[in-house]
Design a protein around this motif. Sequence first.
Motif, short mmCIF file in Angstrom:
data_model
loop_
_atom_site.label_atom_id
_atom_site.label_comp_id
_atom_site.label_asym_id
_atom_site.label_seq_id
_atom_site.Cartn_x
_atom_site.Cartn_y
_atom_site.Cartn_z
N SER A 68 11.99 -5.59 17.53
CA SER A 68 11.65 -4.90 16.28
C SER A 68 10.38 -5.48 15.67
O SER A 68 10.16 -5.37 14.46
N VAL A 69 9.54 -6.12 16.48
CA VAL A 69 8.28 -6.67 15.98
C VAL A 69 7.44 -5.55 15.37
O VAL A 69 7.28 -4.48 15.96
N SER A 70 6.94 -5.78 14.18
CA SER A 70 6.12 -4.78 13.50
C SER A 70 5.13 -5.49 12.59
O SER A 70 5.15 -6.71 12.45
N ILE A 71 4.25 -4.70 11.97
CA ILE A 71 3.15 -5.26 11.17
C ILE A 71 3.25 -4.75 9.74
O ILE A 71 3.39 -3.54 9.51
N VAL A 72 3.14 -5.67 8.79
CA VAL A 72 3.10 -5.33 7.37
C VAL A 72 1.72 -5.70 6.84
O VAL A 72 1.44 -6.88 6.61
N PRO A 73 0.82 -4.72 6.65
CA PRO A 73 -0.50 -5.05 6.08
C PRO A 73 -0.34 -5.49 4.62
O PRO A 73 0.48 -4.95 3.88
N GLN A 74 -1.15 -6.48 4.22
CA GLN A 74 -1.03 -7.00 2.85
C GLN A 74 -2.40 -7.37 2.31
O GLN A 74 -3.21 -7.97 3.02
N GLY A 75 -2.65 -6.97 1.05
CA GLY A 75 -3.89 -7.34 0.38
C GLY A 75 -3.63 -8.46 -0.61
O GLY A 75 -3.43 -9.62 -0.23
N GLY A 76 -3.59 -8.12 -1.89
CA GLY A 76 -3.31 -9.13 -2.92
C GLY A 76 -1.84 -9.32 -3.19
O GLY A 76 -1.46 -10.13 -4.05
N ASN A 77 -0.98 -8.59 -2.48
CA ASN A 77 0.48 -8.66 -2.66
C ASN A 77 0.88 -8.36 -4.10
O ASN A 77 1.74 -9.04 -4.67
N THR A 78 0.25 -7.34 -4.69
CA THR A 78 0.59 -6.96 -6.07
C THR A 78 1.37 -5.65 -6.12
O THR A 78 1.49 -5.05 -7.19
N SER A 79 1.91 -5.22 -4.99
CA SER A 79 2.68 -3.97 -4.97
C SER A 79 3.85 -4.02 -5.94
O SER A 79 4.58 -5.02 -6.01
N LEU A 80 4.04 -2.94 -6.69
CA LEU A 80 5.18 -2.83 -7.61
C LEU A 80 6.32 -2.01 -7.01
O LEU A 80 7.31 -1.76 -7.67
N ALA A 81 6.15 -1.60 -5.74
CA ALA A 81 7.17 -0.80 -5.08
C ALA A 81 7.67 -1.47 -3.80
O ALA A 81 8.26 -0.82 -2.94
N CYS A 145 -5.56 -7.98 -7.19
CA CYS A 145 -5.38 -6.93 -6.18
C CYS A 145 -6.67 -6.72 -5.39
O CYS A 145 -7.77 -7.06 -5.83
N THR A 146 -6.53 -6.15 -4.20
CA THR A 146 -7.68 -5.92 -3.32
C THR A 146 -7.90 -4.42 -3.15
O THR A 146 -6.98 -3.61 -3.29
N ILE A 147 -9.12 -4.06 -2.79
CA ILE A 147 -9.46 -2.65 -2.66
C ILE A 147 -8.69 -1.99 -1.52
O ILE A 147 -8.36 -0.81 -1.60
N GLY A 148 -8.35 -2.75 -0.47
CA GLY A 148 -7.54 -2.17 0.60
C GLY A 148 -6.17 -1.75 0.11
O GLY A 148 -5.67 -0.68 0.44
N GLY A 149 -5.56 -2.61 -0.71
CA GLY A 149 -4.27 -2.25 -1.31
C GLY A 149 -4.39 -1.10 -2.28
O GLY A 149 -3.52 -0.23 -2.36
N ASN A 150 -5.49 -1.10 -3.07
CA ASN A 150 -5.72 0.02 -4.00
C ASN A 150 -5.80 1.34 -3.23
O ASN A 150 -5.25 2.36 -3.66
N LEU A 151 -6.50 1.32 -2.10
CA LEU A 151 -6.61 2.54 -1.28
C LEU A 151 -5.28 2.87 -0.62
O LEU A 151 -4.88 4.04 -0.56
N GLY A 152 -4.59 1.85 -0.13
CA GLY A 152 -3.31 2.10 0.55
C GLY A 152 -2.28 2.75 -0.35
O GLY A 152 -1.46 3.55 0.11
N THR A 153 -2.33 2.42 -1.64
CA THR A 153 -1.36 2.99 -2.59
C THR A 153 -1.96 4.10 -3.45
O THR A 153 -1.26 4.66 -4.29
N ASN A 154 -3.25 4.39 -3.26
CA ASN A 154 -3.96 5.36 -4.11
C ASN A 154 -3.76 4.98 -5.58
O ASN A 154 -3.29 5.76 -6.40
#
Length: 477
Positions: A68-81, A145-154
């Motif tokens: 079950s190896v998988s990848i979790v991309p992470q930017g600033g780790n500020t996700s609220l969800a 937060c990072t721009i990658g995370g901002n884009l990933g979550t819109n």
Amino acid sequence: MQTLLNEIRHIVGAAHVFTDGDLTAWEQDWRKRVRGKALAVVRPACTDEVARVVKACAAYRALHPDTSVSIVPQGGNTSLAVGATPDDSGHQIVLSLQRMNTIRALDAANLTMTVEAGCILQNLQDHAQASNLLFPLSLAAEGTCTIGGNLGTNAGGTQVVRFGNTRELCLGLEVVTPQGDIWHGLSGLRKDNTGYDLRNLMVGSEGTLGIITAATMKLYPLPAAQLTAWTAVPSLEHAVQLLGLAHRHLGAGLTGFEVMGDFALSLVARHFPHLRIPLPLDSPFFVLLENSDPENEAHARAQFEHLLETALEQECISNAVVAENLSQANHLWHLRESIPMAQAEEGLNIKHDISIAVSRIPEFVRVTDALLQQAIPGVRLVNFGHLGDGNLHYNVQAPEGADSAAFLRDHEDQVNTLVFDSVDAFNGSISAEHGVGSLKVDKLEKHKSPVALNMMRAIKKALDPQNLMNPGRVVRV
């Protein structure tokens, strides 16, 4: 799995693969509600390293289909969800993009900036401002937060009323696919009608369809003047009326329109007494407005004063103050941004990030408040958010004196069901700007149409048949 980890160490360097020690910064979500266990935290330095890591993981999955190896991309780790936190299986690689923080180019004539995904949002703002330009995305976590995370979550924030969500600010992307290929889509074009819009497919996908490694973002001229006002309104209906007046009087100059309930502000006053609230808390709601003017401060102030005079005459505001300088304006915004922190000081609470048509927000709040009070007498409502674009942070606090942890344990499902059902009744969305993550993935099954869910699953299966990218987020397959 040691074979895979050794290969990844060879790709990014052993110093940038963490498998032991204190990994809290990557394994725990922003709100400290979930703690996972990562197989490893991997910190690539460039897009090529990201692609090679993904290829290694995909090849490992192909050779070991039972893993079950998988990848979790992470930017600033500020996700609220809870969209960027590993699960507790110990089989997920957290791929942190924080080392990829280069601003590659700024094209002043084209009004664009090309940046890597790990760039902190505030650094983008500062870099643009140094060239007398504006990058308008602004939110409370912008220093982390990072721009990658901002884009990933819109991501949304306080400027959406004028500039739109992150999606509207993005012109091109560089993305590593689930197969480890690189899509070089860093176009600065504002018109490109050559097929499916892959950029918009990736924005908001929360790392489930690929890993955003860089982006070309829109810039704007810096306004000649920015003025901020704090107003008291007798009701949400009057706040909506004020919004209409602001659109007519300020046009594109209206760059912020935030509503705050009196109880939300009372929490700020209680927990941060050094923060002076400019008007007495004798109105049920308050509105923070921002006017950005391309001409000069005198013109901006004349516009603002005319707007506020009209609003007073029409009785849609009862009082108002206009910041006299930048320091006062920053103080008003700091009050608004302090509401979530004051909530946290008050105790655990049930958060909702919802959107409703602006015209229907007053009725939604009236109806849903009553339903919650009927179901849980004494419950307290922390209501605030981006009224200008129809996005409310409709949060629920335990009754005064109640144990907040017990309140969450006993009532969270009940409250979420009641609020989300009410959102449905008003044709709204259960996630306006925070994303779905893992926190709302099960709720989406009920509140998204079956047709839409089937289309989303088909896209996920087509682009990521191994389910390698951030599985269990956004949509289950």
